[in-house]
Design a protein around this motif. Structure first.
Motif, PDB file in Angstrom:
ATOM      1  N   UNK A 279      66.342   0.199 -92.596  1.00 52.48           N
ATOM      2  CA  UNK A 279      67.057   1.438 -92.952  1.00 52.48           C
ATOM      3  C   UNK A 279      67.453   2.154 -91.664  1.00 52.48           C
ATOM      4  N   UNK A 280      68.629   2.721 -91.696  1.00 58.98           N
ATOM      5  CA  UNK A 280      69.145   3.409 -90.515  1.00 58.98           C
ATOM      6  C   UNK A 280      68.390   4.690 -90.247  1.00 58.98           C
ATOM      7  N   UNK A 281      68.584   5.217 -89.060  1.00 58.31           N
ATOM      8  CA  UNK A 281      67.928   6.493 -88.767  1.00 58.31           C
ATOM      9  C   UNK A 281      68.527   7.584 -89.653  1.00 58.31           C
TER      10      UNK A 281
ATOM     11  N   UNK B 191      67.496  14.351 -85.518  1.00 61.87           N
ATOM     12  CA  UNK B 191      67.297  15.742 -85.078  1.00 61.87           C
ATOM     13  C   UNK B 191      65.934  15.878 -84.410  1.00 61.87           C
ATOM     14  N   UNK B 192      64.913  15.262 -84.980  1.00 63.79           N
ATOM     15  CA  UNK B 192      63.572  15.321 -84.395  1.00 63.79           C
ATOM     16  C   UNK B 192      63.555  14.704 -83.000  1.00 63.79           C
ATOM     17  N   UNK B 193      64.217  13.578 -82.834  1.00 64.78           N
ATOM     18  CA  UNK B 193      64.273  12.925 -81.517  1.00 64.78           C
ATOM     19  C   UNK B 193      64.986  13.797 -80.498  1.00 64.78           C
ATOM     20  N   UNK B 194      66.071  14.417 -80.911  1.00 66.94           N
ATOM     21  CA  UNK B 194      66.823  15.298 -80.004  1.00 66.94           C
ATOM     22  C   UNK B 194      65.978  16.506 -79.622  1.00 66.94           C
ATOM     23  N   UNK B 195      65.295  17.094 -80.593  1.00 67.61           N
ATOM     24  CA  UNK B 195      64.454  18.258 -80.302  1.00 67.61           C
ATOM     25  C   UNK B 195      63.321  17.893 -79.348  1.00 67.61           C
ATOM     26  N   UNK B 196      62.753  16.710 -79.501  1.00 65.68           N
ATOM     27  CA  UNK B 196      61.707  16.258 -78.578  1.00 65.68           C
ATOM     28  C   UNK B 196      62.271  16.095 -77.170  1.00 65.68           C
ATOM     29  N   UNK B 197      63.479  15.554 -77.064  1.00 66.67           N
ATOM     30  CA  UNK B 197      64.104  15.383 -75.751  1.00 66.67           C
ATOM     31  C   UNK B 197      64.398  16.736 -75.118  1.00 66.67           C
ATOM     32  N   UNK B 198      64.859  17.678 -75.903  1.00 65.14           N
ATOM     33  CA  UNK B 198      65.134  19.025 -75.385  1.00 65.14           C
ATOM     34  C   UNK B 198      63.847  19.652 -74.874  1.00 65.14           C
ATOM     35  N   UNK B 199      62.773  19.514 -75.654  1.00 61.03           N
ATOM     36  CA  UNK B 199      61.483  20.061 -75.242  1.00 61.03           C
ATOM     37  C   UNK B 199      61.005  19.443 -73.942  1.00 61.03           C
ATOM     38  N   UNK B 200      61.184  18.143 -73.795  1.00 60.87           N
ATOM     39  CA  UNK B 200      60.789  17.458 -72.567  1.00 60.87           C
ATOM     40  C   UNK B 200      61.590  17.978 -71.389  1.00 60.87           C
ATOM     41  N   UNK B 201      62.878  18.143 -71.569  1.00 57.32           N
ATOM     42  CA  UNK B 201      63.744  18.638 -70.482  1.00 57.32           C
ATOM     43  C   UNK B 201      63.362  20.059 -70.111  1.00 57.32           C
TER      44      UNK B 201
END
Length: 134
Positions: free
Chosen positions: A106-108, A114-124
């Motif tokens: 199944x595709x993302x 959105x969760x992956x993007x938010x995690x990346x933003x938090x890391x940055x």
């Protein structure tokens, strides 16, 4: 007017993309062998699935297989033979494996992206940066 020969341009086009692949029939006589064959056919459909609808169809077939397995009167493994495999456990494991493969296919979903993007933003944002950006 036709001279009796069929013109290939006049032949009806085959709707290969619209043709449904025949779903396997749930075995009436549920045995280890019949369920294994049924699961093999489901696995082939899973490998060929191209859309979410195809994956939904495979999921319904897996549900049918699990229900049939739950109701099946399969032989118990020989208690004296420690190496004897329990057919019920083997089939349950196979169904679980196919369900896992189904979920991986199944595709993302939007929520996952959105969760992956938010995690990346938090890391940055939480990273201490130097003057040269590293």
């Amino acid at each position: 007017m036709s001279n009796g020969e069929d013109d290939p341009d006049d032949a009806p086009e085959e709707a290969s993309a619209d043709q449904d692949v025949d779903a396997p029939d749930l075995p009436e006589d549920v045995t280890e062998e019949s369920l294994t064959e049924y699961l093999d056919e489901i696995e082939a459909l899973l490998d060929d699935a191209e859309t979410e609808a195809d994956l939904d169809d495979v999921e319904a077939l897996l549900d049918d297989a699990a229900d049939s397995l739950a109701d099946a009167d399969l032989p118990e493994p020989d208690e004296e033979d420690e190496d004897a495999a329990d057919p019920r456990e083997t089939l349950e494991s196979r169904i679980d494996e196919l369900r896992s493969t189904l979920e991986d296919a199944r595709g993302p979903y939007v929520e996952d992206v959105v969760e992956s993007i938010e995690e990346a933003i938090g890391t940055i944002e939480d990273t201490k940066w130097t003057d040269d950006g590293t």
